[in-house]
Structures are given as C-alpha cells and as structure tokens.
Design an enzyme around this catalytic site. Structure first.
Site, PDB file in Angstrom:
ATOM      1  N   ARG B  52       0.891  -1.191  -0.193  1.00 56.64           N
ATOM      2  CA  ARG B  52       0.043  -0.023  -0.012  1.00 56.64           C
ATOM      3  C   ARG B  52       0.950   1.249   0.015  1.00 56.64           C
ATOM      4  NH1 ARG B  52      -3.302  -1.321   5.485  1.00 56.64           N
ATOM      5  NH2 ARG B  52      -3.479  -3.637   5.216  1.00 56.64           N
ATOM      6  N   ASP B  54       0.167   5.316   1.494  1.00 55.46           N
ATOM      7  CA  ASP B  54      -0.831   6.343   2.214  1.00 55.46           C
ATOM      8  C   ASP B  54      -1.293   7.267   1.419  1.00 55.46           C
ATOM      9  OD1 ASP B  54      -1.005   4.998   4.503  1.00 55.46           O
ATOM     10  OD2 ASP B  54       0.494   6.027   5.547  1.00 55.46           O
ATOM     11  N   ARG B 199       8.898   7.430   6.246  1.00 55.42           N
ATOM     12  CA  ARG B 199       8.757   8.763   7.124  1.00 55.42           C
ATOM     13  C   ARG B 199       9.064   8.802   8.356  1.00 55.42           C
ATOM     14  NH1 ARG B 199       2.294   9.078   5.601  1.00 55.42           N
ATOM     15  NH2 ARG B 199       2.553  10.998   6.937  1.00 55.42           N
TER      16      ARG B 199
END
Lengths: 247, 247
Positions: B52, B54, B199
């Site tokens: 995935r 975000d 991140r």
C-alpha cells in the site's frame, strides 16, 4: 497615510480560472483581494497586476501593486499575506514603492517560459505543469523559425482574434531553447506580448518542428496579419509568466 | 484462458486517499479495478500491488498484477489502460508473467525517495510534491546518523504503533543523500519497509539535522523498540515509492 506596495507573487495556475476577477470563479486576483479586505476589516483594496494570465497558466514572477494605510513593515506584509493566502499562491517579496508606480503601465518587458515534455509516456506529475508532446520535433528547424520573430513586428497573426488592443506591434528580444532530459523549454523575452501570443508562437513553432510548416513561412504568416494562418494555440498548462521587467 | 500481467504504474498521490480500496474514497486500487471491470463487461478483476501507499504518497514505480482472459497484447494493454485511467495514474509497462508471480510476495526489495525542499519561501508548485522545510539542516550529522540504520535491525521504533506485522526485522541496504539546488532527496533501499518506516526515519533524521538529536542516539532508539522514542513522522507529500525489485 496610504502607501503603495509592489509585490512579486508566484502561483500554480491549475486551480484558478485565470488571474482576473470573474463572477463566481476562483481567480488569483479575487483571492488576493479577499485577503487584503480581511486585513483591512472588510474595506475593499484593489490589486493591479502587470497583466492577466489565463486559466491554467502559471506565474513564477507575476508583479502586483496595491495601496494600504496599515503601518506594516515589508517583511511583515510578506509573512501576513503568505499566512492568509491559499497554498497555491505564494508572495515572494513585498517592497514599498512610490505612489506613481504602476505594475502594468510601468512594465518595460516580460519573460515567459513555455515547457514541453517530450515523452510518449504520460507523466502524472507533470499533467498541470508541462505540455506533454509525444511526437519527435526538429529542434534545429524550430530554432531557425524562431529567429524570424526576433525584432519588432506586427504580431496580429499571433494573437487571439478576440484581442481588443489596436496596436499589435511588439518587440521580441530573444527566444531561447533549453533541452533538459525530456523537457524542452522555450524562453521568450520581449517588451510585451499580446493575448495568447506566446501560446500561438509556441503552437506554430511545434508545427515547424513536425515538418508541417517550413521555417521561412514565418515571414509570410507575420505578413498576413490574420490569426487563421498561424498554428494552433499551445495548451495553457505549459505556460509560465516568469518575470516582469521594470526600469 | 487466464493470463497474469505484471504492470509498473506511476501516480500522483495528492488526489487519492492512498492506494488501497476504502469505502467511498478515491483510491488508486479502486480506479484500477473500475477500469478493469469496464474492460471485462462488469466482471470484477482483482488488482494486487507490491504494497500500500498512504494518502498523499506518490509512486514512480509501483508494481501490480492482475489476471485477465482477454486476448490483448502487452502494448495494447498499456494503451487501453492509459486511455481509460484518470490522468493522475499512468501505466508505464504491462508484461505477461507466469501465474505464480505475485506483486507483493515476490518483491525482494524496494526503493523509496523522500524529497525535502529546503526553502524559507513557499513554493506553490511543490506543495504536493516535496516537504518544504525552512530551517537549516546539518547534512553531515544526518548522513552520520543514517549509517546506524544500514544493515539488519528490529525497526519497531521506526514504524507506526498501529503496525500489525509481528516481524519488524528489516534490512536497509543504502540511505543516500542527494542535494540539488533547494531539493534534498533521501534515497532508501532495503528488503522491505514497515508501515510509515521511511517517513519516521526521515522525521528522525531531520531532528538530527536540527541538532535536537545526536547521530549516535540512533543506536539507542533502535534498541528501545518503542515508537515513542523516535522522531516525528515526516509528511506524506515528500514520499515516493520509486521502484520494486524482483528476482
């Protein structure tokens, strides 16, 4: 006491229906005037720009002026405007100027960039910021054609048929070509540009690049003074108002 | 007969609520599956990705696979998908693969880029594509800190507390720094990355760059295995899934 301010602003044109105020449309001018009105407790403050930009056209260095009685330093103006403006407009500088300064009437020249992405593959990151052109272009022929535009000419063939100004004589100082990877940038510098002029010049140069037109035909197109004889208007997303020159 | 296809896609994440299907949200997967369903007369076709991304996170080289009985060549698949998909998703390639291929389970590694724009001025053109950081950073200290992450470690401190996977041991091969004008890019290559890991690594390295943390503290943070001891999660708009590696 009223003070006049000159400000250089940058905006991503993709979310605006152009620079100029239009009823019920999101425009750069209306965003600027809304913020200034808010700072002046609802009092309308008129913003004047060096010129309009169309829907989708970007600015790296648009110049505006406005008058205000607020006792705010240049730095504070920049901070205040940036904190109140939407994220797709940025104020790059604010300076105090004489009340005789006018962003439009004092402009001595402008620089525009037109950016093409020469790629067969769609690039989702560039869809608002360059004109994706998938066919090969003869840059040598385009450069040769561009030389016919340098100097002072009647550019009637290269402005929108809707242009209302009578005097269509303009001086183009330089048209430079920069190739960087996939990106071809055409840089136009001149004393002024008519409505859609950079986009029609670019569209016509592209037709030279594909071989549809010959470089020397540019002379005839200028001479015809008829919009219909020039090439297509290149799309808005590739165009950037880069800089406005003042004395 | 069903044929499995592997496709490399790119997307501008700014208009999506992430990759994965969610009810009533615009996601990359739902756009892909809607187009495939249309091509298969309404029959649902499941799309599997390498992982995935975000909301707001971009992809330059996400990899997906799907199965189809349609007798279409690889080139035609690419053209058909690009003509039906929205402009913020681009299909870069489609190839036929063995039905045992799986975009997620066969991935051997991934490359992510995190892009910072080191600028005091807001840049309206980069607001969706880089994390604008206005303070100065000690790059030497950041590079020194990054070396502590190279190799095989338990990255529990550097993944979202919501991470459900049990095994938080990953191997980072390289973290490279590229400075180009205002833009600082951190390039991460590893065998896999946990939820929010790039991140959080970036956010922690930024805190080293400002002097808030020392490079050698990275060892302790890894050892603590507690998300609360690492730095902030850097915002999504700077992150790009750049490449997925297969054997």
């Amino acid at each position: 006491m009223m003070q006049r301010y000159k400000s250089i602003i940058s905006y991503d044109g993709s979310g605006f229906s152009g620079y100029q105020v239009q009823p019920n449309k999101r425009t750069v001018q209306s965003e600027l005037e809304a913020v200034l009105a808010k700072m002046h407790k609802g009092k309308p403050i008129k913003v004047s720009a060096s010129g309009r930009t169309d829907a989708g056209v970007h600015a790296k260095g648009q110049v505006i002026h406005f008058d205000s009685p607020l006792p705010i330093s240049e730095e504070k103006w920049e901070i205040a405007l940036n904190s109140l403006l939407p994220v797709d407009i940025s104020v790059l500088s604010v300076i105090k100027v004489d009340s005789s300064f006018h962003a439009r009437f004092d402009a001595r020249g402008k620089e525009y960039h037109y950016v093409l992405q020469l790629s067969k593959k769609r690039d989702p990151f560039q869809r608002h910021f360059a004109y994706q052109y998938p066919y090969s272009l003869n840059l040598e022929a385009m450069m040769q054609a561009s030389r016919h535009f340098i100097g002072t000419h009647d550019f009637t063939s290269f402005c929108s048929a809707k242009t209302e100004v009578e005097d269509r004589i303009r001086t183009i100082e330089t048209i430079d070509f920069f190739l960087d990877g996939d990106f071809l940038t055409l840089r136009f510098v001149g004393n002024g540009f008519l409505y859609n002029m950079v986009r029609i010049l670019t569209g016509t140069l592209i037709e030279v690049g594909t071989g549809k037109r010959k470089p020397e035909q540019m002379v005839d197109i200028l001479g015809e003074k008829d919009r219909r004889v020039a090439g297509k208007t290149a799309p808005s997303q590739g165009l950037y108002l880069w800089k406005v020159f003042y004395d």
